[in-house]
Design an enzyme around this catalytic site. Structure first.
Site, PDB file in Angstrom:
ATOM      1  CE  LYS A  40      46.275  43.274  54.672  1.00 48.86           C
ATOM      2  NZ  LYS A  40      46.115  41.843  54.315  1.00 48.86           N
ATOM      3  CG  ASP A 100      35.213  49.840  42.225  1.00 53.05           C
ATOM      4  OD1 ASP A 100      35.032  50.069  41.032  1.00 53.05           O
ATOM      5  OD2 ASP A 100      34.821  48.781  42.768  1.00 53.05           O
ATOM      6  CE  LYS A 128      38.295  49.348  39.266  1.00 55.75           C
ATOM      7  NZ  LYS A 128      37.822  47.964  39.381  1.00 55.75           N
ATOM      8  CG  PHE A 149      39.362  43.259  40.004  1.00 52.60           C
ATOM      9  CD1 PHE A 149      38.486  43.920  40.856  1.00 52.60           C
ATOM     10  CD2 PHE A 149      40.484  42.655  40.543  1.00 52.60           C
ATOM     11  CE1 PHE A 149      38.725  43.973  42.224  1.00 52.60           C
ATOM     12  CE2 PHE A 149      40.735  42.699  41.913  1.00 52.60           C
ATOM     13  CZ  PHE A 149      39.853  43.359  42.753  1.00 52.60           C
ATOM     14  CG  ASP A 156      44.208  42.660  47.371  1.00 51.47           C
ATOM     15  OD1 ASP A 156      43.776  43.833  47.419  1.00 51.47           O
ATOM     16  OD2 ASP A 156      43.596  41.696  47.858  1.00 51.47           O
TER      17      ASP A 156
HETATM   18  P1  IMP Z   1      35.052  51.367  46.734  1.00 50.63           P
HETATM   19  O1  IMP Z   1      34.527  51.523  48.121  1.00 50.63           O
HETATM   20  O2  IMP Z   1      34.123  50.574  45.862  1.00 50.63           O
HETATM   21  O3  IMP Z   1      35.446  52.686  46.093  1.00 50.63           O
HETATM   22  O4  IMP Z   1      36.278  50.431  46.837  1.00 50.63           O
HETATM   23  C1  IMP Z   1      37.541  50.839  47.020  1.00 50.63           C
HETATM   24  C2  IMP Z   1      38.401  49.657  47.393  1.00 50.63           C
HETATM   25  O5  IMP Z   1      38.063  48.490  46.636  1.00 50.63           O
HETATM   26  C3  IMP Z   1      39.827  49.955  47.061  1.00 50.63           C
HETATM   27  O6  IMP Z   1      40.481  50.550  48.134  1.00 50.63           O
HETATM   28  C4  IMP Z   1      40.380  48.584  46.735  1.00 50.63           C
HETATM   29  O7  IMP Z   1      40.826  47.966  47.914  1.00 50.63           O
HETATM   30  C5  IMP Z   1      39.210  47.808  46.206  1.00 50.63           C
HETATM   31  N1  IMP Z   1      39.195  47.742  44.719  1.00 50.63           N
HETATM   32  C6  IMP Z   1      38.335  48.329  43.878  1.00 50.63           C
HETATM   33  N2  IMP Z   1      38.634  48.068  42.601  1.00 50.63           N
HETATM   34  C7  IMP Z   1      39.735  47.293  42.630  1.00 50.63           C
HETATM   35  C8  IMP Z   1      40.550  46.704  41.604  1.00 50.63           C
HETATM   36  O8  IMP Z   1      40.350  46.836  40.380  1.00 50.63           O
HETATM   37  N3  IMP Z   1      41.615  45.980  42.046  1.00 50.63           N
HETATM   38  C9  IMP Z   1      41.915  45.809  43.365  1.00 50.63           C
HETATM   39  N4  IMP Z   1      41.182  46.353  44.346  1.00 50.63           N
HETATM   40  C10 IMP Z   1      40.100  47.086  43.990  1.00 50.63           C
END
Ligand code: IMP
Ligand code: MG
Length: 172
Positions: A40, A100, A128, A149, A156
């Site tokens: 979302k 992330d 990040k 975060f 969210d």
């Molecule tokens: P990844 O697979 O670790 O790159 O995660 C990506 C997903 O994690 C994003 O689409 C977000 O939904 C969530 N996410 C990662 N960091 C944050 C943050 O700082 N705030 C909110 N959601 C996050």
């Protein structure tokens, strides 16, 4: 949930989204642009971004989950909602809220490449880079941030904070 600090203001967001839209407009002139919004979190960013892209385009939505109700990645990606249409031969731009670890988009990229799009690029509002676990370099990035975060502008913390018009750090 408490916000300890606002790191990106509403004005800064608006300015950066306009810049991204202008750049995408230039890059996709003469191409059929098909935007995939990752639900979302990316919904608000995508809604603003497509109005800054001065080209005809199509949109569709996907929903993936790599997180349970926590701020740590599980490394497991589930597809909760797939696209309505086929993307073979189309120029795909995946719009995400934040990269992330990179695990979610790296899974998604593999999944979409099997469907033979003409091209596949990634546009994320936030990045990040210090948290990356797999090689993933977004083609378009709004703003790079430190390892905080954050919530707001669609992002969210346990489903809260998406409506905030700025990007804020969650007080843990
Ligand atoms: P990844 O697979 O670790 O790159 O995660 C990506 C997903 O994690 C994003 O689409 C977000 O939904 C969530 N996410 C990662 N960091 C944050 C943050 O700082 N705030 C909110 N959601 C996050
Ligand atoms: Mg997300």
């Amino acid at each position: 949930m408490e916000i300890s600090q606002i790191i990106i203001t509403e004005d800064e967001i608006r300015k950066r989204v306009a810049e991204l839209g202008a750049q995408i407009t230039e890059d996709y002139r003469d191409k059929d642009l098909f935007i995939i919004c990752i639900l979302k979190g990316a919904s608000i960013f995508m809604a603003d971004l497509i109005r800054q892209i001065k080209l005809p385009l199509e949109i569709d939505f996907m929903s993936l989950s790599s997180y349970g109700a926590s701020t740590k990645t599980s490394g497991v990606v589930r597809m909760l909602r797939d696209l309505d249409r086929e993307i073979a031969g189309k120029h795909i731009l995946v719009v995400e809220d934040i990269v992330d670890t990179g695990l979610t988009l790296s899974y998604l990229r593999e999944n979409l490449m099997v469907r033979k799009p003409a091209s596949l690029k990634i546009c994320t509002f936030l990045d990040k880079p210090s948290r990356r676990q797999v090689e993933l370099h977004p083609d378009y990035c709004g703003i790079e941030i430190e390892d905080y975060f954050v919530v707001g502008y669609g992002l969210d913390f346990n489903e809260k904070g998406r409506e905030l018009p700025y990007i804020g750090v969650v007080k843990q």
